[in-house]
Design an enzyme around this catalytic site. Structure first.
Site, mmCIF file in Angstrom:
data_model
loop_
_atom_site.group_PDB
_atom_site.id
_atom_site.type_symbol
_atom_site.label_atom_id
_atom_site.label_comp_id
_atom_site.label_asym_id
_atom_site.label_seq_id
_atom_site.Cartn_x
_atom_site.Cartn_y
_atom_site.Cartn_z
ATOM 1 C CG HIS A 249 8.122 3.882 -14.784
ATOM 2 N ND1 HIS A 249 8.184 5.070 -15.448
ATOM 3 C CD2 HIS A 249 6.814 3.590 -14.659
ATOM 4 C CE1 HIS A 249 6.959 5.496 -15.702
ATOM 5 N NE2 HIS A 249 6.111 4.612 -15.228
ATOM 6 C CE1 TYR B 16 1.995 -15.055 -30.376
ATOM 7 C CE2 TYR B 16 1.428 -14.867 -32.692
ATOM 8 C CZ TYR B 16 1.304 -15.509 -31.472
ATOM 9 O OH TYR B 16 0.490 -16.610 -31.367
ATOM 10 C CG ASP C 48 3.389 3.034 -16.537
ATOM 11 O OD1 ASP C 48 3.201 4.104 -15.923
ATOM 12 O OD2 ASP C 48 4.239 2.916 -17.448
#
Length: 146
Positions: A22, A116, A66
């Site tokens: 998770h 990034y 999520d």
């Protein structure tokens, strides 16, 4: 061979998806993304010859997003002044709606260099042969409830 598993999900990628917990994140990147350098602290899985949409669709068949964050899906924001169009994002929205009732409301955007940086903390980067620009997408894993 397994039943019900999209064939594009290689044994290596399935292992990565199973290992993730998770709130772990995975990046599905286009062919221009610096996957090896950004992913040097994680796992890089190569799916050359495939596009991001087909990989995204396959991953979402086995991967919950999520529900405890506003944006479990993030895209790399287009740089100011860059005239690039991003029609692939509409394809992503359709795929997300297919797999999660929250649809496009789950999508956030992260500035290119911040993307990034966040990607360097991801559990894994799946690099594809996608040629569309700004086609990178980051997913945050949720809880399997059923």
């Amino acid at each position: 061979m397994l039943k019900g598993i999209p064939k594009i999900l290689s044994p290596e990628l399935l292992k990565v998806l199973c290992e993730m917990g998770h709130a772990d994140r995975i990046v599905i990147s286009d062919g221009n993304f610096p996957a090896e350098s950004v992913g040097k602290n994680g796992i890089v899985v190569r799916l050359d010859g495939h596009g991001v949409p087909e990989v995204l669709d396959a991953i979402l068949t086995v991967f919950p997003l999520d529900t405890y964050v506003e944006h479990p899906v993030n895209l790399m924001e287009v740089m100011k002044g860059d005239p690039v169009e991003t029609p692939i994002w509409d394809t992503y929205k359709d795929i997300l709606k297919k797999h999660d009732d929250r649809g496009e409301s789950m999508i956030g955007q992260i500035e290119r260099f911040a993307f990034y940086e966040e990607a360097s903390k991801a559990y894994a980067v799946v690099t594809t042969g996608e040629s569309a620009l700004y086609a990178n997408i980051m997913l945050q894993k949720g809880v399997v409830t059923s």
